[in-house]
Design a protein around this motif. Structure first.
Motif, PDB file in Angstrom:
ATOM      1  N   GLU A  18       0.944  -0.919  -0.198  1.00  0.00           N
ATOM      2  CA  GLU A  18      -0.090   0.103   0.116  1.00  0.00           C
ATOM      3  C   GLU A  18       0.765   1.210  -0.247  1.00  0.00           C
ATOM      4  OE1 GLU A  18      -3.199  -0.117  -0.417  1.00  0.00           O
ATOM      5  OE2 GLU A  18      -3.751  -1.924  -0.855  1.00  0.00           O
ATOM      6  N   LEU A  19       2.288   1.219   0.482  1.00  0.00           N
ATOM      7  CA  LEU A  19       2.657   2.082   1.059  1.00  0.00           C
ATOM      8  C   LEU A  19       3.500   1.710  -1.059  1.00  0.00           C
ATOM      9  CD1 LEU A  19       4.819   2.742   3.896  1.00  0.00           C
ATOM     10  CD2 LEU A  19       3.296   3.801   3.309  1.00  0.00           C
ATOM     11  N   ASN A  20       3.587   1.503  -2.097  1.00  0.00           N
ATOM     12  CA  ASN A  20       3.639   1.755  -2.925  1.00  0.00           C
ATOM     13  C   ASN A  20       5.201   0.770  -3.551  1.00  0.00           C
ATOM     14  OD1 ASN A  20       2.560   1.750  -6.126  1.00  0.00           O
ATOM     15  ND2 ASN A  20       3.466   3.899  -5.639  1.00  0.00           N
ATOM     16  N   PHE A  21       6.175  -0.421  -3.102  1.00  0.00           N
ATOM     17  CA  PHE A  21       7.133   0.067  -2.671  1.00  0.00           C
ATOM     18  C   PHE A  21       6.822  -0.836  -3.964  1.00  0.00           C
ATOM     19  CE2 PHE A  21       7.646   0.301   2.210  1.00  0.00           C
ATOM     20  CZ  PHE A  21       7.984   2.409   1.776  1.00  0.00           C
ATOM     21  N   ARG A  22       8.430  -0.772  -4.569  1.00  0.00           N
ATOM     22  CA  ARG A  22       8.577  -2.072  -5.552  1.00  0.00           C
ATOM     23  C   ARG A  22       7.975  -3.464  -4.936  1.00  0.00           C
ATOM     24  NH1 ARG A  22      12.630   0.828  -6.456  1.00  0.00           N
ATOM     25  NH2 ARG A  22      14.321  -0.482  -6.511  1.00  0.00           N
ATOM     26  N   ARG A  23       7.603  -4.730  -5.809  1.00  0.00           N
ATOM     27  CA  ARG A  23       7.804  -6.044  -4.883  1.00  0.00           C
ATOM     28  C   ARG A  23       9.353  -6.666  -4.629  1.00  0.00           C
ATOM     29  NH1 ARG A  23       6.265 -10.578  -9.389  1.00  0.00           N
ATOM     30  NH2 ARG A  23       4.622  -9.139  -9.206  1.00  0.00           N
ATOM     31  N   SER A  24      10.021  -5.871  -4.605  1.00  0.00           N
ATOM     32  CA  SER A  24      11.428  -6.693  -4.572  1.00  0.00           C
ATOM     33  C   SER A  24      11.965  -5.475  -2.996  1.00  0.00           C
ATOM     34  CB  SER A  24      12.896  -5.682  -5.471  1.00  0.00           C
ATOM     35  OG  SER A  24      12.748  -4.386  -5.006  1.00  0.00           O
ATOM     36  N   THR A  25      10.887  -4.219  -2.615  1.00  0.00           N
ATOM     37  CA  THR A  25      11.472  -3.793  -1.485  1.00  0.00           C
ATOM     38  C   THR A  25      10.340  -4.327  -0.549  1.00  0.00           C
ATOM     39  OG1 THR A  25      12.386  -1.702  -2.185  1.00  0.00           O
ATOM     40  CG2 THR A  25      10.790  -1.598  -0.176  1.00  0.00           C
ATOM     41  N   VAL A  26       9.016  -4.191  -1.452  1.00  0.00           N
ATOM     42  CA  VAL A  26       8.437  -5.320   0.037  1.00  0.00           C
ATOM     43  C   VAL A  26       8.686  -6.710   0.427  1.00  0.00           C
ATOM     44  CG1 VAL A  26       6.039  -6.334  -0.414  1.00  0.00           C
ATOM     45  CG2 VAL A  26       5.963  -4.505  -1.729  1.00  0.00           C
ATOM     46  N   TRP A  27       9.140  -7.761  -0.261  1.00  0.00           N
ATOM     47  CA  TRP A  27       9.697  -8.747  -0.191  1.00  0.00           C
ATOM     48  C   TRP A  27      11.082  -8.029   1.328  1.00  0.00           C
ATOM     49  CZ3 TRP A  27      11.108 -12.679  -4.476  1.00  0.00           C
ATOM     50  CH2 TRP A  27      10.000 -12.637  -5.177  1.00  0.00           C
ATOM     51  N   LEU A  28      11.278  -7.302   1.485  1.00  0.00           N
ATOM     52  CA  LEU A  28      12.337  -6.978   1.955  1.00  0.00           C
ATOM     53  C   LEU A  28      11.663  -6.199   3.505  1.00  0.00           C
ATOM     54  CD1 LEU A  28      15.004  -6.093   3.246  1.00  0.00           C
ATOM     55  CD2 LEU A  28      15.440  -3.792   1.772  1.00  0.00           C
ATOM     56  N   VAL A  29      10.389  -5.401   3.134  1.00  0.00           N
ATOM     57  CA  VAL A  29      10.320  -4.618   4.470  1.00  0.00           C
ATOM     58  C   VAL A  29       9.539  -6.222   5.334  1.00  0.00           C
ATOM     59  CG1 VAL A  29       8.120  -3.598   5.932  1.00  0.00           C
ATOM     60  CG2 VAL A  29      10.228  -3.124   4.121  1.00  0.00           C
ATOM     61  N   THR A  30       9.126  -6.938   4.657  1.00  0.00           N
ATOM     62  CA  THR A  30       8.276  -8.269   5.012  1.00  0.00           C
ATOM     63  C   THR A  30       9.753  -9.418   5.984  1.00  0.00           C
ATOM     64  OG1 THR A  30       6.695  -8.313   3.036  1.00  0.00           O
ATOM     65  CG2 THR A  30       6.618 -10.034   4.823  1.00  0.00           C
ATOM     66  N   LEU A  31      10.364  -9.185   5.202  1.00  0.00           N
ATOM     67  CA  LEU A  31      11.669 -10.862   5.902  1.00  0.00           C
ATOM     68  C   LEU A  31      12.554  -9.493   7.119  1.00  0.00           C
ATOM     69  CD1 LEU A  31      13.573 -11.620   2.529  1.00  0.00           C
ATOM     70  CD2 LEU A  31      12.323 -13.113   4.072  1.00  0.00           C
ATOM     71  N   MET A  32      12.326  -7.951   6.924  1.00  0.00           N
ATOM     72  CA  MET A  32      13.327  -7.263   7.649  1.00  0.00           C
ATOM     73  C   MET A  32      11.940  -7.688   9.626  1.00  0.00           C
ATOM     74  SD  MET A  32      14.469  -4.369   6.470  1.00  0.00           S
ATOM     75  CE  MET A  32      15.416  -3.442   7.744  1.00  0.00           C
ATOM     76  N   VAL A  33      10.931  -7.556   9.090  1.00  0.00           N
ATOM     77  CA  VAL A  33       9.372  -8.037  10.000  1.00  0.00           C
ATOM     78  C   VAL A  33       9.761  -9.834  10.234  1.00  0.00           C
ATOM     79  CG1 VAL A  33       7.156  -8.269  10.972  1.00  0.00           C
ATOM     80  CG2 VAL A  33       8.622  -6.327   9.630  1.00  0.00           C
ATOM     81  N   LEU A  34       9.912 -10.086   9.475  1.00  0.00           N
ATOM     82  CA  LEU A  34      10.023 -11.793   9.578  1.00  0.00           C
ATOM     83  C   LEU A  34      11.651 -12.378  11.002  1.00  0.00           C
ATOM     84  CD1 LEU A  34       8.956 -15.047   9.374  1.00  0.00           C
ATOM     85  CD2 LEU A  34      10.128 -14.639   7.289  1.00  0.00           C
TER      86      LEU A  34
END
Length: 747
Positions: free
Chosen positions: A170-186
């Protein structure tokens, strides 16, 4: 599959004509910025023809990726979750609070009730009867399914991962960044560790994540104002705000972020001269309803359920009003107490201010001032709370055989402390903390004393009668005016230092303010063998009054949680230590036979996110300087992207972090965890922005860069996995994880 068109901050011109322009030589204006076109990169396109399988994976990535991340998240949060069978860290508090719900006993805590009710629900679902005391370090009994209760809590922590994924989208990050944010929380070790125990933090993080997601989605729908979906996400944002605030008051910082956004949004709409006044008013009403009324109702509803469930007398009774206590099952307050107070009656006197305690005295004296016996307010049942009502010294001595006399409005009385025989007294000595008021002490005895032992009763109201000629148990609110000095007996929200046992200071206030509830008192319990028993419990205390009363009591107690200079707290830490991962926290004993857990973050996540905050500030300064010099290198969509996807996460970090800078209460590393999430989002934005040119030129290079970052984040989580899943045996075997002396993984 084209990336969905991004949302724009309300009021930002999209045609570019409102940008500042100057006559400067023609030059390359891209400077690595991501233009509108580059933000809409079709991530499905590839030089090579894609197979049908890849096309399916690409098309359904928005479901497949979060599903896989969530599966791994549940593993990291729940693997070996029942390994340690002892009460760990703050399980001693929150597990005990859950027990009170199961026994339906009223208790008091500084946090709102929603999270603790969920803990109680987990115990109910686990078949627990509430009998275990949850003493720190104690072994769980076999009949208590603590593993299920921990799994229940860890579910909230595990679900933060898919929430982070969809928020990044929803913050309009590219897919690679979406995965990075998710991995950082995970792969954030501290998130995984704290989610594994019976604590409130996983719930706090979950509702923080839901609030940010709902807000982000609501913003993306601004061009569809008043549509059904727009209303759904508006009210979901309000519900999430209510829930996060109902777990811990830290949720108010998340509320402030949404409030800041809403204020800006409405201000921009107010400046839109093309918008009809009725439309603007509709926007205002919708936000008041969705973002103010709904959160308040959710918050109040959690307390309504709290009061409904806790119907029995318990350890927290004394924090509430006397009328509230009198209606609890099993209470002694007001039970068998004579209804009308007479001279010679022994009674406890309750302050009616929010969070007020019982008038109290003990043999200890003030270390300065008069050095007479201390008078305080105390929230726990104690024989030192008992006082006798006696006539003043100008009247005949009290005779227990004489006909009964009754104090009432305008009566001049003495109050005699039952345990020490001393008179409630005041004089022109400054109070120990509130220097503008007079000190109140216990002095003399039934025969030794003076007119400064005299107090004039001023009846304020009576819930049971219009007759003010007598004081009634529980129902009569009265003030005590010092007959000689003209000041009023008051117990506010100020706590005495350690020499006063941190009890509430009682003073004689010089200012006459009849509406000051901290000068209002009532008789809570009453004993007199010559009077018949009454039934004051027939009068109910209104919910709203109890709701306000409890919240002020929570605030007062929370403010009293200050570091004790006379004690060393090895677990406490300072705000400046958190962003740089300067310190961790031992969650249990460190003996060899104990499964040990160490609360420490992933170094890549912490240091990377903290660096991104600094980098964001430097980037903004760079573009401001360039803009001032006349360089036109940012398109309106770029400005909107920085504003919405970068600036608001940074603002969220500041709102969650800066209060702890000024906060006087004792602080621990877990207080940083909500702020850490906003730092992670900032890190995602910065990497997304900086690698934008790679996405346009060669996406293989972009994914190579991200692949390296992914590997570092995952690798460090794996390296420090023992502090998450539990360290068995001698702690020296993990000395390789002690990178710094402050990381007390080993001694």
């Amino acid at each position: 599959m084209p990336v969905e068109k991004e949302g724009h901050t309300t009021g930002v011109a999209q045609d570019g004509h409102n940008l500042r322009r100057r006559n400067v030589p023609d030059q390359d204006r891209s400077n690595g910025s991501i233009t509108t076109g580059s933000r809409a990169v079709d991530e499905k396109k590839s030089p090579k023809a894609q197979t049908s399988i890849l096309q399916i994976l690409d098309e359904w990535e928005f479901l497949i990726a979060p599903l896989l991340f969530t599966i791994v998240s549940f593993f990291t949060r729940m693997y070996k979750i029942g390994l340690s069978n002892i009460v760990t860290w703050d399980e001693a508090h929150f597990g005990k609070f859950g027990s009170h719900y199961l026994k339906r006993e009223f208790y008091f805590d500084v946090h709102p009730p929603l999270g603790k009710m969920l803990v109680g629900l987990s115990g109910y679902m686990a078949g627990y009867n509430g009998s275990f005391e949850f003493k720190s370090g104690e072994t769980y009994p076999e009949e208590l399914n603590y593993t299920f209760m921990r799994i229940f809590n860890s579910t909230f922590g595990a679900l933060c991962v898919p929430l982070a994924y969809y928020t990044a989208r929803e913050l309009n990050f590219r897919r690679s960044t979406v995965w990075l944010v998710t991995l950082m929380v995970l792969c954030e070790n501290s998130y995984a560790t704290i989610s594994r125990f019976i604590l409130l933090d996983s719930m706090l993080l979950f509702f923080t994540f839901t609030t940010v997601l709902c807000w982000a989605r609501f913003h993306r729908l601004q061009k569809q104002s008043f549509s059904l979906e727009w209303f759904v996400w508006l009210f979901l944002t309000g519900i999430s705000i209510g829930c996060v605030t109902s777990v811990k008051w830290v949720g108010l910082f998340c509320t402030a972020l949404v409030g800041l956004y809403t204020a800006e949004d409405l201000w921009n709409k107010f400046g839109d001269l093309d918008m009809p006044a009725t439309t603007l008013a509709s926007h205002l009403v919708a936000r008041v309803a969705g973002l103010i009324a709904v959160p308040v109702l959710v918050y109040m509803f959690s307390f309504w359920v709290h009061f409904l469930v806790l119907e029995n007398s318990g350890p927290g009774d004394a924090q509430m009003s006397s009328l509230f206590q009198a209606n609890l099952k099993g209470t002694e307050v007001g039970k068998s107490s004579p209804l009308e107070v007479a001279y010679g009656s022994r009674a406890t006197i309750k302050n009616m201010g929010y969070g007020g305690g019982l008038l109290h005295s003990h043999v200890q004296t003030y270390p300065e001032g008069s050095q007479q016996q201390q008078v305080t307010c105390y929230h726990h049942k104690d024989a030192n709370n008992d006082w006798f009502f006696y006539p003043n010294r100008n009247e005949p001595l009290y005779d227990p055989e004489a006909p009964l006399g009754y104090p009432g409005d305008k009566s001049v009385i003495r109050l005699i402390h039952s345990q020490t025989g001393r008179n409630l007294h005041s004089h022109t000595v400054s109070a120990p903390v509130t220097k503008g008021d007079y000190e109140v002490s216990s002095y003399g005895n039934t025969t030794v004393g003076d007119e400064k032992d005299h107090w004039t009763v001023e009846v304020v109201s009576d819930a049971a009668s219009w007759n003010r000629s007598k004081l009634r148990t529980l129902t009569t609110a009265f003030r005590l005016k010092h007959t000689s000095l003209g000041c009023y007996l008051r117990a506010g929200t100020v706590n005495l230092p350690q020499w006063g046992f941190k009890q509430i200071e009682v003073t004689c206030a010089k200012q006459n303010n009849p509406r000051d509830v901290y000068t209002h008192w009532n008789v809570e319990a009453h004993w007199n063998e010559r009077l018949p028993a009454g039934d004051p419990g027939s009068y109910k205390s209104p919910f709203f009054r109890d709701f306000i009363h409890l919240n002020v009591a929570m605030m007062t107690s929370n403010n009293a949680l200050v570091p004790d200079p006379d004690k060393q707290d090895d677990l406490a830490s300072q705000f400046w230590q958190w962003p740089i991962l300067h310190v961790g926290l031992r969650m249990c004993g460190w003996d060899d036979h104990i499964v040990k857990y160490f609360l420490l973050g992933n170094p890549a996540v912490y240091w990377g996110s903290t660096f991104s905050l600094v980098a964001f500030g430097a980037m903004i300064a760079w573009y401001l300087v360039r803009w001032q010099r006349g360089y036109e290198e940012l398109k309106p969509a770029d400005i909107d992207y920085i504003h919405y996807s970068g600036l608001y996460p940074v603002a969220g970090w500041f709102l969650h972090y800066l209060p702890f800078v000024a906060m006087a209460r004792v602080t621990y590393v877990h207080h940083y965890y909500p702020a850490l999430y906003f730092a992670i989002l900032t890190a995602g934005f910065m990497l997304d922005w900086v690698t934008g040119p790679l996405a346009r030129k060669d996406r293989r290079v972009e994914w190579t860069v991200y692949g390296i970052v992914y590997a570092i984040v995952i690798g460090l989580f794996v390296l420090f996995r023992a502090i998450v899943f539990g360290m068995e045996g001698k702690h020296q075997q993990w000395s390789h994880l002690k990178w710094f002396d402050r990381w007390r993984i080993t001694d």
